[in-house]
Write a protein that holds these residues in place. Structure first.
Motif, PDB file in Angstrom:
ATOM      1  N   PRO A   1      -4.641 -11.230  -4.633  1.00 38.14           N
ATOM      2  CA  PRO A   1      -5.954 -11.230  -3.972  1.00 38.14           C
ATOM      3  C   PRO A   1      -6.299  -9.906  -3.321  1.00 38.14           C
ATOM      4  O   PRO A   1      -7.468  -9.589  -3.126  1.00 38.14           O
ATOM      5  CB  PRO A   1      -5.828 -12.346  -2.920  1.00 38.14           C
ATOM      6  CG  PRO A   1      -4.350 -12.476  -2.690  1.00 38.14           C
ATOM      7  CD  PRO A   1      -3.708 -12.180  -4.009  1.00 38.14           C
ATOM      8  N   ARG A   2      -5.290  -9.129  -2.963  1.00 30.32           N
ATOM      9  CA  ARG A   2      -5.498  -7.782  -2.426  1.00 30.32           C
ATOM     10  C   ARG A   2      -4.232  -6.973  -2.696  1.00 30.32           C
ATOM     11  O   ARG A   2      -3.161  -7.529  -2.927  1.00 30.32           O
ATOM     12  CB  ARG A   2      -5.828  -7.807  -0.950  1.00 30.32           C
ATOM     13  CG  ARG A   2      -4.672  -8.138  -0.033  1.00 30.32           C
ATOM     14  CD  ARG A   2      -5.030  -7.902   1.424  1.00 30.32           C
ATOM     15  NE  ARG A   2      -5.422  -9.139   2.078  1.00 30.32           N
ATOM     16  CZ  ARG A   2      -5.732  -9.211   3.364  1.00 30.32           C
ATOM     17  NH1 ARG A   2      -5.742  -8.128   4.102  1.00 30.32           N
ATOM     18  NH2 ARG A   2      -6.064 -10.358   3.908  1.00 30.32           N
ATOM     19  N   GLY A   3      -4.363  -5.670  -2.635  1.00 29.07           N
ATOM     20  CA  GLY A   3      -3.199  -4.830  -2.852  1.00 29.07           C
ATOM     21  C   GLY A   3      -2.177  -5.018  -1.755  1.00 29.07           C
ATOM     22  O   GLY A   3      -2.531  -5.148  -0.575  1.00 29.07           O
ATOM     23  N   PRO A   4      -0.893  -5.041  -2.091  1.00 32.78           N
ATOM     24  CA  PRO A   4       0.131  -5.274  -1.071  1.00 32.78           C
ATOM     25  C   PRO A   4       0.172  -4.185   0.001  1.00 32.78           C
ATOM     26  O   PRO A   4       0.507  -4.468   1.152  1.00 32.78           O
ATOM     27  CB  PRO A   4       1.430  -5.304  -1.880  1.00 32.78           C
ATOM     28  CG  PRO A   4       1.122  -4.631  -3.168  1.00 32.78           C
ATOM     29  CD  PRO A   4      -0.318  -4.921  -3.444  1.00 32.78           C
ATOM     30  N   LEU A   5      -0.183  -2.954  -0.355  1.00 35.28           N
ATOM     31  CA  LEU A   5      -0.160  -1.894   0.654  1.00 35.28           C
ATOM     32  C   LEU A   5      -1.401  -1.937   1.537  1.00 35.28           C
ATOM     33  O   LEU A   5      -1.339  -1.555   2.711  1.00 35.28           O
ATOM     34  CB  LEU A   5       0.009  -0.538  -0.025  1.00 35.28           C
ATOM     35  CG  LEU A   5       1.309  -0.423  -0.830  1.00 35.28           C
ATOM     36  CD1 LEU A   5       1.411   0.914  -1.540  1.00 35.28           C
ATOM     37  CD2 LEU A   5       2.532  -0.644   0.065  1.00 35.28           C
ATOM     38  N   GLN A   6      -2.508  -2.445   1.004  1.00 35.62           N
ATOM     39  CA  GLN A   6      -3.663  -2.740   1.859  1.00 35.62           C
ATOM     40  C   GLN A   6      -3.302  -3.836   2.850  1.00 35.62           C
ATOM     41  O   GLN A   6      -3.661  -3.774   4.032  1.00 35.62           O
ATOM     42  CB  GLN A   6      -4.857  -3.189   1.009  1.00 35.62           C
ATOM     43  CG  GLN A   6      -5.585  -2.092   0.273  1.00 35.62           C
ATOM     44  CD  GLN A   6      -6.801  -2.640  -0.447  1.00 35.62           C
ATOM     45  OE1 GLN A   6      -6.740  -3.711  -1.061  1.00 35.62           O
ATOM     46  NE2 GLN A   6      -7.897  -1.926  -0.378  1.00 35.62           N
ATOM     47  N   TRP A   7      -2.605  -4.850   2.353  1.00 40.71           N
ATOM     48  CA  TRP A   7      -2.212  -5.956   3.217  1.00 40.71           C
ATOM     49  C   TRP A   7      -1.222  -5.460   4.275  1.00 40.71           C
ATOM     50  O   TRP A   7      -1.285  -5.852   5.438  1.00 40.71           O
ATOM     51  CB  TRP A   7      -1.603  -7.089   2.394  1.00 40.71           C
ATOM     52  CG  TRP A   7      -1.676  -8.419   3.082  1.00 40.71           C
ATOM     53  CD1 TRP A   7      -2.108  -8.663   4.359  1.00 40.71           C
ATOM     54  CD2 TRP A   7      -1.333  -9.689   2.537  1.00 40.71           C
ATOM     55  NE1 TRP A   7      -2.053 -10.006   4.639  1.00 40.71           N
ATOM     56  CE2 TRP A   7      -1.572 -10.657   3.540  1.00 40.71           C
ATOM     57  CE3 TRP A   7      -0.852 -10.097   1.309  1.00 40.71           C
ATOM     58  CZ2 TRP A   7      -1.338 -12.009   3.339  1.00 40.71           C
ATOM     59  CZ3 TRP A   7      -0.618 -11.456   1.110  1.00 40.71           C
ATOM     60  CH2 TRP A   7      -0.858 -12.404   2.111  1.00 40.71           C
ATOM     61  N   ALA A   8      -0.305  -4.581   3.873  1.00 36.97           N
ATOM     62  CA  ALA A   8       0.649  -4.037   4.841  1.00 36.97           C
ATOM     63  C   ALA A   8      -0.068  -3.317   5.976  1.00 36.97           C
ATOM     64  O   ALA A   8       0.303  -3.459   7.151  1.00 36.97           O
ATOM     65  CB  ALA A   8       1.609  -3.080   4.136  1.00 36.97           C
ATOM     66  N   ASP A   9      -1.107  -2.556   5.638  1.00 34.53           N
ATOM     67  CA  ASP A   9      -1.870  -1.857   6.672  1.00 34.53           C
ATOM     68  C   ASP A   9      -2.551  -2.842   7.619  1.00 34.53           C
ATOM     69  O   ASP A   9      -2.699  -2.573   8.815  1.00 34.53           O
ATOM     70  CB  ASP A   9      -2.917  -0.946   6.034  1.00 34.53           C
ATOM     71  CG  ASP A   9      -2.321   0.342   5.482  1.00 34.53           C
ATOM     72  OD1 ASP A   9      -1.100   0.553   5.612  1.00 34.53           O
ATOM     73  OD2 ASP A   9      -3.089   1.144   4.917  1.00 34.53           O
ATOM     74  N   ALA A  10      -3.005  -3.980   7.083  1.00 31.97           N
ATOM     75  CA  ALA A  10      -3.649  -4.992   7.924  1.00 31.97           C
ATOM     76  C   ALA A  10      -2.639  -5.718   8.804  1.00 31.97           C
ATOM     77  O   ALA A  10      -2.922  -6.041   9.967  1.00 31.97           O
ATOM     78  CB  ALA A  10      -4.399  -5.997   7.055  1.00 31.97           C
ATOM     79  N   ILE A  11      -1.450  -5.967   8.266  1.00 33.86           N
ATOM     80  CA  ILE A  11      -0.404  -6.659   9.029  1.00 33.86           C
ATOM     81  C   ILE A  11       0.147  -5.758  10.125  1.00 33.86           C
ATOM     82  O   ILE A  11       0.420  -6.192  11.244  1.00 33.86           O
ATOM     83  CB  ILE A  11       0.745  -7.078   8.087  1.00 33.86           C
ATOM     84  CG1 ILE A  11       0.254  -8.113   7.079  1.00 33.86           C
ATOM     85  CG2 ILE A  11       1.931  -7.623   8.872  1.00 33.86           C
ATOM     86  CD1 ILE A  11       1.221  -8.338   5.927  1.00 33.86           C
ATOM     87  N   GLY A  12       0.328  -4.490   9.789  1.00 35.01           N
ATOM     88  CA  GLY A  12       1.012  -3.544  10.672  1.00 35.01           C
ATOM     89  C   GLY A  12       2.368  -3.221  10.082  1.00 35.01           C
ATOM     90  O   GLY A  12       3.203  -4.121   9.886  1.00 35.01           O
ATOM     91  N   LEU A  13       2.598  -1.942   9.768  1.00 32.50           N
ATOM     92  CA  LEU A  13       3.858  -1.572   9.118  1.00 32.50           C
ATOM     93  C   LEU A  13       5.062  -1.828  10.007  1.00 32.50           C
ATOM     94  O   LEU A  13       6.169  -2.086   9.519  1.00 32.50           O
ATOM     95  CB  LEU A  13       3.814  -0.097   8.695  1.00 32.50           C
ATOM     96  CG  LEU A  13       3.206   0.200   7.319  1.00 32.50           C
ATOM     97  CD1 LEU A  13       1.783  -0.314   7.194  1.00 32.50           C
ATOM     98  CD2 LEU A  13       3.249   1.688   7.018  1.00 32.50           C
ATOM     99  N   ASP A  14       4.869  -1.778  11.326  1.00 30.09           N
ATOM    100  CA  ASP A  14       5.978  -2.083  12.236  1.00 30.09           C
ATOM    101  C   ASP A  14       6.389  -3.544  12.132  1.00 30.09           C
ATOM    102  O   ASP A  14       7.581  -3.872  12.205  1.00 30.09           O
ATOM    103  CB  ASP A  14       5.612  -1.719  13.678  1.00 30.09           C
ATOM    104  CG  ASP A  14       4.275  -2.293  14.133  1.00 30.09           C
ATOM    105  OD1 ASP A  14       3.442  -2.678  13.284  1.00 30.09           O
ATOM    106  OD2 ASP A  14       4.038  -2.333  15.359  1.00 30.09           O
TER     107      ASP A  14
END
Length: 237
Positions: free
Chosen positions: A175-188
């Motif tokens: 549904p979305r790129g995993p690295l876009q999702w990572a940025d939304a979640i927070g890489l920390d």
């Protein structure tokens, strides 16, 4: 997707919820809880008042203790059994913007904590599911592993972040790129789950990509900081 459960408005006489932590998921839950009608406080603003539920999304260890109400703990930096050994809390994991909240319980989890967590998240219009205890629970573990493999690909020069995201969306129907999702979640947050999984299971598959660890060390945590795998400077004004 199945229809979202109906929101249940909190009664006026017990509508206080305390949410602790300076994380993206904490901010996501504060906004959703305020919109659902809860009286949302941080721990320092609720001393002496009895809350329906305390939600620990990474409480400051030097801050006011989360006591006097049932407790739900975010299982990102460890499993519930590690974060609340022998305690009465319920565990949960959620990703910012996701409609699913996973819940877990231990042998000592109190009925009040379990029922309070279910009630609170249902009032936000979130689906809840009870799952086994582990860092990141189920969805968090899966998403963080996909992010990690994508970070390895970028770090090893397979493609840039935009290439990897486009390939996962168009090639695998994500549904979305995993690295876009990572940025939304927070890489920390992603790194915390991966480190906790490796500590918990002692398995190489949870080893964090060097690029991911370096970005967190540099403070490039995603949308909240204006930079992650993608540029979010415009989003931060």
């Amino acid at each position: 997707d199945p229809p979202a459960p109906a929101r249940t408005a909190p009664p006026a006489d017990d509508g206080l919820v305390v949410i602790a932590g300076d994380t993206m998921i904490a901010e996501d839950l504060r906004g959703a809880a305020a919109a659902a009608g809860w009286d949302v406080r941080e721990p320092a603003d609720a001393e002496g008042e009895l809350a329906m539920l305390c939600v620990d999304c990474g409480a400051d260890p030097d801050g006011p203790p989360l006591q006097g109400a049932p407790l739900a703990i975010l299982c990102a930096q460890g499993a519930l059994a590690d974060l609340d050994s022998g305690g009465s809390a319920a565990g949960f994991h959620a990703l910012p913007g996701s409609g699913l909240v996973e819940l877990t319980r231990g042998e000592g989890s109190s009925p009040a904590a379990c029922a309070g967590a279910e009630r609170f998240f249902a009032s936000l219009g979130r689906h809840t599911a009870w799952v086994g205890d582990a860092p990141g629970l189920v969805l968090g573990r899966i998403v963080c592993q996909i992010v990690n493999e994508s970070a390895f690909a970028v770090g090893e020069g397979v493609g840039c972040a935009a290439d990897v995201d486009t390939g996962m969306v168009l090639g695998l129907n994500h549904p979305r790129g995993p690295l876009q999702w990572a940025d939304a979640i927070g890489l920390d947050h992603v790194l915390a789950v991966l480190d906790a999984l490796q500590e918990h299971y002692r398995e190489e598959r949870y080893r964090a990509a060097p690029l991911l660890r370096r970005m967190v060390a540099e403070g490039r945590l995603g949308a909240a900081t204006g930079a992650g795998f993608h540029d979010h400077a415009a989003d931060c004004g």
